[in-house]
Every structure is written in structure tokens, then in C-alpha cells.
Design an enzyme around this catalytic site. Sequence first.
Site, PDB file in Angstrom:
ATOM      1  N   GLU A 425      82.734  62.763  29.758  1.00 34.64           N
ATOM      2  CA  GLU A 425      81.356  63.242  29.573  1.00 34.64           C
ATOM      3  C   GLU A 425      80.641  63.190  30.913  1.00 34.64           C
ATOM      4  OE1 GLU A 425      78.899  61.080  26.774  1.00 34.64           O
ATOM      5  OE2 GLU A 425      77.170  62.370  27.176  1.00 34.64           O
ATOM      6  N   ASP A 542      75.361  65.341  19.219  1.00 33.97           N
ATOM      7  CA  ASP A 542      75.186  64.049  19.900  1.00 33.97           C
ATOM      8  C   ASP A 542      74.154  63.184  19.171  1.00 33.97           C
ATOM      9  OD1 ASP A 542      75.550  62.183  21.844  1.00 33.97           O
ATOM     10  OD2 ASP A 542      74.696  63.356  23.487  1.00 33.97           O
ATOM     11  N   GLU A 599      80.198  56.354  20.206  1.00 32.16           N
ATOM     12  CA  GLU A 599      79.894  56.023  21.595  1.00 32.16           C
ATOM     13  C   GLU A 599      79.378  54.591  21.689  1.00 32.16           C
ATOM     14  OE1 GLU A 599      77.085  59.050  22.838  1.00 32.16           O
ATOM     15  OE2 GLU A 599      75.468  58.100  21.718  1.00 32.16           O
TER      16      GLU A 599
HETATM   17  P1  C2E Z   1      73.886  60.205  25.987  1.00 32.63           P
HETATM   18  O1  C2E Z   1      74.264  61.642  26.063  1.00 32.63           O
HETATM   19  O2  C2E Z   1      73.875  59.587  24.625  1.00 32.63           O
HETATM   20  O3  C2E Z   1      74.794  59.424  26.948  1.00 32.63           O
HETATM   21  C1  C2E Z   1      75.318  58.183  26.679  1.00 32.63           C
HETATM   22  C2  C2E Z   1      74.600  57.139  27.415  1.00 32.63           C
HETATM   23  O4  C2E Z   1      75.105  55.874  27.028  1.00 32.63           O
HETATM   24  C3  C2E Z   1      74.799  57.204  28.928  1.00 32.63           C
HETATM   25  O5  C2E Z   1      73.644  56.733  29.563  1.00 32.63           O
HETATM   26  C4  C2E Z   1      75.928  56.228  29.133  1.00 32.63           C
HETATM   27  O6  C2E Z   1      75.978  55.726  30.447  1.00 32.63           O
HETATM   28  C5  C2E Z   1      75.572  55.168  28.150  1.00 32.63           C
HETATM   29  N1  C2E Z   1      76.728  54.397  27.724  1.00 32.63           N
HETATM   30  C6  C2E Z   1      78.018  54.788  27.652  1.00 32.63           C
HETATM   31  N2  C2E Z   1      78.798  53.791  27.166  1.00 32.63           N
HETATM   32  C7  C2E Z   1      77.967  52.748  26.905  1.00 32.63           C
HETATM   33  C8  C2E Z   1      78.182  51.427  26.401  1.00 32.63           C
HETATM   34  O7  C2E Z   1      79.286  51.021  26.049  1.00 32.63           O
HETATM   35  N3  C2E Z   1      77.084  50.630  26.259  1.00 32.63           N
HETATM   36  C9  C2E Z   1      75.863  51.062  26.634  1.00 32.63           C
HETATM   37  N4  C2E Z   1      74.834  50.246  26.509  1.00 32.63           N
HETATM   38  N5  C2E Z   1      75.619  52.302  27.122  1.00 32.63           N
HETATM   39  C10 C2E Z   1      76.677  53.129  27.254  1.00 32.63           C
HETATM   40  P2  C2E Z   1      72.984  57.496  30.724  1.00 32.63           P
HETATM   41  O8  C2E Z   1      74.002  58.010  31.664  1.00 32.63           O
HETATM   42  O9  C2E Z   1      71.918  56.630  31.269  1.00 32.63           O
HETATM   43  O10 C2E Z   1      72.347  58.752  30.009  1.00 32.63           O
HETATM   44  C11 C2E Z   1      71.272  58.597  29.175  1.00 32.63           C
HETATM   45  C12 C2E Z   1      70.948  59.871  28.476  1.00 32.63           C
HETATM   46  O11 C2E Z   1      70.465  60.854  29.393  1.00 32.63           O
HETATM   47  C13 C2E Z   1      72.127  60.555  27.816  1.00 32.63           C
HETATM   48  O12 C2E Z   1      72.416  59.975  26.594  1.00 32.63           O
HETATM   49  C14 C2E Z   1      71.646  61.965  27.694  1.00 32.63           C
HETATM   50  O13 C2E Z   1      70.809  62.082  26.578  1.00 32.63           O
HETATM   51  C15 C2E Z   1      70.826  62.117  28.936  1.00 32.63           C
HETATM   52  N6  C2E Z   1      71.642  62.810  29.939  1.00 32.63           N
HETATM   53  C16 C2E Z   1      72.505  62.294  30.823  1.00 32.63           C
HETATM   54  N7  C2E Z   1      73.042  63.267  31.548  1.00 32.63           N
HETATM   55  C17 C2E Z   1      72.542  64.424  31.082  1.00 32.63           C
HETATM   56  C18 C2E Z   1      72.744  65.810  31.451  1.00 32.63           C
HETATM   57  O14 C2E Z   1      73.536  66.160  32.321  1.00 32.63           O
HETATM   58  N8  C2E Z   1      72.039  66.732  30.750  1.00 32.63           N
HETATM   59  C19 C2E Z   1      71.178  66.382  29.760  1.00 32.63           C
HETATM   60  N9  C2E Z   1      70.501  67.351  29.121  1.00 32.63           N
HETATM   61  N10 C2E Z   1      70.982  65.108  29.413  1.00 32.63           N
HETATM   62  C20 C2E Z   1      71.654  64.140  30.062  1.00 32.63           C
HETATM   63 CA    CA Z   2      75.882  62.830  25.308  1.00 30.63          CA
HETATM   64 CA    CA Z   3      74.693  60.061  22.730  1.00 33.86          CA
END
Ligand code: C2E
Ligand code: CA
Ligand code: CA
Length: 651
Positions: A425, A542, A599
Site C-alpha cells: 500500500e 477501505d 489492517e
Molecule cells: P489508511 O489508508 O487507513 O492507512 C493505514 C494507516 O495505518 C497508515 O497511516 C499506516 O501507516 C497505519 N498503520 C499500518 N499498520 C499499522 C499498525 O499495525 N498499527 C498502527 N497503529 N497503524 C498502522 P498513515 O500512513 O499515517 O496514513 C494515514 C491515512 O492517511 C491513511 O489511512 C489514508 O487515509 C491517508 N493517506 C495516506 N496516504 C494517502 C494517499 O496517498 N492518498 C490518500 N488519498 N490518502 C492517503
Molecule cells: Ca488505505
Molecule cells: Ca484504512
Amino acid sequence: MKRFLNWAGASHRRPEVRRALARAQYAAYVHQAPILYFTIAVVVGAAVSVCASWDNALPTIIAPLVLVLACFWRMAVWLRRRSVDIDVDTMTRRLVGTSRLAAVFAVCFTAWVTILYFTCDPALRGVIAGVFGISTLAAVYSLVNFPISALLVSAVCVPFVSLQLALATPDPMIVGGCGLFVVMFGTTFAVVRSSRDFLGLVAAQVDAQQLSDENSRIAHVDSLTGLPNRRQFFERLEDAVGRAKDGGRFYVGILDLDGFKPVNDVFGHVVGDRVLVECSARVLQVAGGEAFVARLGGDEFGLIVENVRDEDAVLTLGARICEATREPFAFDDAIAAISTSIGFAAFPDAGDAPSRLYERADFALYFAKQNHRGRAVAFSEEHERRMKGAALVEQCLRRADLDAEMSLEFQPLHDAETGAIVSFEALARWDSPDLGRVSPAEFVPVAERSDIIYPLSRTLLRKALAAASQWPDDVQLSFNLSARDLMSPAALTQIIAIAASGPIAPSRIDFEITETALVTDFDRARKAVLALKSIGASISLDDFGTGYSSLNYVHRLPLDRIKIDGGFVREMDSNPLARDVVRTMISMARNLNFDCVIEGVETEEQLALLKTFGCSIAQGYLFSRPLPADKVAPFIAARRDIGPPLERKIA
Ligand code: C2E
Ligand code: CA
Ligand code: CA
């Protein structure tokens, strides 16, 4: 008689016209009456000056004196009435009294003139008849807006005047008598016509006023719910700010229904409208006594709570509203459930201008929706800090060189059974020269609220595709799309063009979409999903479980995977209920033939439990944290060389 009264306006079928007529007649008569009485007094005085004789004192001195005094008394009465405001019923009463008095006056006057005529010197008869005629004309003219009184006066006086002139000497007076009769007849006719015009004018004014009142009502009232509308809300808000300027305090609330759009989509607009109407009634019932309630549009309502003690009181009111709207809405063939989130902002703490207050209340609402769905939240200093932070992020984001400042990290998705890598991802990372590293949880929502999300998504997709082109062909790329990307046909076309012409086969791309798009406009979201699938890409839903996903949505969309939100997995450790929810969601996904991704898996225990529930794909820190782009290929190679950690364990 009825017709006569009708053109006279006294029995007009519309009460509002009768009232307006009484008002107009009164306004006219208040000005005419003193002039009329003054004219009669002068004319009587003139008659006395030529006829006065102590031998014949009763008709030539005493009676005219009484008449003149009566005229001055009435004149004084009407002059005083000019400056006093009275209601329309009193006006009507006085006008009826005036009509009666006009008849009494006409009879007394005619009786006096007739006695005078026959008892005075015959040589003066012509003068007396002339004075009588002029007084009658003046009276009829003054009563032009009271056709009944004017005709009464005319009917009593005109025959006598004409007769007196005809009997007067010399002979030419006969001609004069006839002439005066014709003039008076003409005058009376003119009075009748003019009074009809007057009535028409009054009725037209009433119509115009009613039309303008109705326009104003329509402009200020919401046609569906009957509540005050957005325009009236902002007018009232201005008023409230004006009233509270000298140390007052009040609250502005914005209320938004959670889950209303799915109700609209699933049950149709008729049920949606009924929910809105019923919901307005409930809000009004709970808060109507304490707050001004308006519908701002769609499923958004506004509150202005004045005379409120403190924040606790307003939050209690908010909680009561939330509770009242949480009760399911039952209709013949449908039961709809929604909840309500409310944001409050206080004057003057949150702002002292209507626009600032509204903006603060809106932020509190946004905060409630994100963090405390179905509850009321008051704008606080913490919110102020967040708002300023978001404003700063937006400023920097607008200036940002997206290509240079944005990068991606990649987090693997593993087959839960074998541990094999299924996909990576792409997760956005922003290194701002001014703010340092900013979390996507912070800047993505800001980009979504502005139009920056469109170029941002395109830049990130290009970078993600370039990175994925370095991976083995059997590893997919999972890419997050914003609801805004799906809702804009132009943005979607560009995303599809980039994906279709990128360095990897579109069938290797899995687009992750959130429920926000589905609940905003299901049909458009469905078209967007079909368009993305038409190039061969797959689709994941998602953050499943966090919003209002219903089975209805899920099975009406050609989805490939459902990603159950990490929050449930974290809860599972401490909350048996969360365990049941996850189990149910997994079995539901399996029944619908979707792959189910979990996830946020952080521990072996969680994974073991999820596997017993039948989960097919897992992602989380247990496998790997998100990796920089250049670490992905080595990560894959290492897993393939030595086998995935799970396989090793199983072996
Ligand atoms: P998401 O799509 O639900 O992404 C999963 C988030 O959970 C990611 O945070 C990831 O780093 C985090 N995560 C993964 N495994 C674990 C785990 O085991 N424990 C915990 N506590 N967290 C975990 P991240 O990278 O901070 O992204 C946050 C949100 O920002 C994403 O949620 C998504 O909604 C948004 N995002 C990130 N990148 C993009 C992108 O390229 N485009 C768009 N539109 N939204 C994005
Ligand atoms: Ca996602
Ligand atoms: Ca998610």
C-alpha cells in the site's frame, strides 16, 4: 342593498380589505374632518352675518351659534385624533359614529336652514339657499371616501336646496335651483365613482402587500420543513450579535445528520424528505422553547441559543437533541436510523462576528463528526489551535512543490495463511521545508477540503507506479484514492489515464476507496468504480466499519476487497464485543465473495485469532512498518530468499 354596501366597501368579502379600507378611510377623514367643520362654521357665520335679528333670535342667532359651537367641538376632537395611534377596531367604530353623526348633522342643518328660509326676510332667501348649497357641496366632497354618508347627506339636503332655490325670488332662481340640482347630482355620481376607485386602490394595495408578505415568507422559510431557512438564520444571527454586544452571551449551533445520505439512497427521496420533516419536528420539540431552529440546507440545521447559562447547559440541550433524533424513524414500509452531531460556538469567546461564529461552530461540528459522532461538541481553545494548524498546513500545501516535497512509503499486505506478499500500500509522506514531516492524517484532509487533492493524487499515483515498476509482476500496488477524486469526473478521467498508460499493467493496481464517497453520492461513486474496473484495476473498500457502510452498499458495488479498519483489531484485545464485530464482518465479506483485509495487525495473537475467523489478507506492524521506496525491492527479495516469517514459523 347588499351590492350598494359592497361597492361602498363596508361588507367587502375579504376581511383584510375591510380592515385596510377602514384604515385608509380613517387616515383620510382625520385630515378632512377639521376642514369640513371649519367650512360649515364659516358658511353658517356668513349666513348669520346677513340674517341675524334679535326679533327672530332662535333661528338667526341661537341655533347657528349652537351649530358653530358643535362644529368647533368636532373640529377640536378630530385635530386631537391626528396624533393618537389606535387599532383598526376603534377606527371602524369611530367611522360608524361619523356616518351617523353626518346624518344627524344633515337633518339638523336642513331643519335650521328651512326655518331660517321661511322666517327671514324673503329678499335673503336666495343667499340662504346658496349658503345651504355650498355647505352641502363641501360636505359631500369631504365625505368622498364615505360613499354611504355622502349619499345620505346628498339625499337629505339636495331636494331642500333645490326647492329653496326654486321658491326664492327673483324668478331666475328657478333656473339656478335646477342647475344646482344637476350639479349636485353630478357631484354625487362623481363621489360614487371615486369611492369605487378608492376601494379598488385599497384592495390593490392589500393584494400588493399580501404578495410582498408572501414573497418575504417564502424567502425566509424552508418549504419542506416549514422551519426558518438559511437566510433567516443569518439575519437572526446578526440580530443576536447586535443584542449581545453589551456583555451578552449566546451560542450558535450547527447540527448535521449522520447517515442521512444512505437513508436517502437506500429508501429513496420520499422517505428522505419524511425523515427530514420528522427530524425537524423532533428538534423543534426538544429545543424550540430554548433556541431558534432553522434548516440551513440538506441535512444541516442551525441553532441560536440565547439566555443560556453556560456551556454545560448548551451541551445538555445538544445531548437531548442527539437523543431525540437517535430514535429510529418508522414509516409504513421502512425504518430509518440516523444520528446527529452538533457543533456549538459561543459569543464572544469563539468569535464576535456572525461569519466567525459560524465558522467556529462548523469546525466544532467537523470535530464532532470525526471524533464524537452522534454527540454535541463546543468549540474550545484546543479546536482554535487545530484550526490555526490546519490553516498553516493549507498555506504551506498551496505553496508546496508537490513533486519535490511529496514521497511515498509502502507497507506490505500479506496472505494471512501463507504469509506471502500480496501487495504494497502506497502511503503519502510530506516533507515540508517550513513544517518538516507532516502526517498524511493531517494534510490529506486539508488537501481534500481544498482542490489540492487533485494534483496531489496525480503526483502520488505517478510516483507509486514508477516505484511498483521495480517490483515483481505478482506484487500488486494498493493506492489510496480520495472521495473527491471519485466525485469529480474530470479528476477521475485523469487518474484513469495515468493508471492506464503507466509502467505497470492496470490489473496490478488495487484502488482503495473510502465510504465517504459512497455516502456522498452513491450513483456517481458506482460509476467511478465501474470506470476504474474497466481498465482492469481492482477495488478495495477501505476503513470498513467506521462509517455507515451497509450491506446494501457493499453488495451493490463490484468490489474486490473489504479492508476492516485497524481500530477494531486494536479493540479486540480488550473488548470481546469488538471480537464479535470483526468475526461478523469477516464472515459477511466471505459470504459476499470478497477478499477480506485486516489492517493494523500488530501481534501474533491478533493474527492467530483473525485466522480462526477466516481472514484472508493481513497488514500491519507485525509484518512491517511502511518502508521507503528504495527498501521495498530488498524487502521482497529477502522474504523470497529466506521465505516469509510465517512460513518459517510453520516449517
Ligand atoms: P489508511 O489508508 O487507513 O492507512 C493505514 C494507516 O495505518 C497508515 O497511516 C499506516 O501507516 C497505519 N498503520 C499500518 N499498520 C499499522 C499498525 O499495525 N498499527 C498502527 N497503529 N497503524 C498502522 P498513515 O500512513 O499515517 O496514513 C494515514 C491515512 O492517511 C491513511 O489511512 C489514508 O487515509 C491517508 N493517506 C495516506 N496516504 C494517502 C494517499 O496517498 N492518498 C490518500 N488519498 N490518502 C492517503
Ligand atoms: Ca488505505
Ligand atoms: Ca484504512
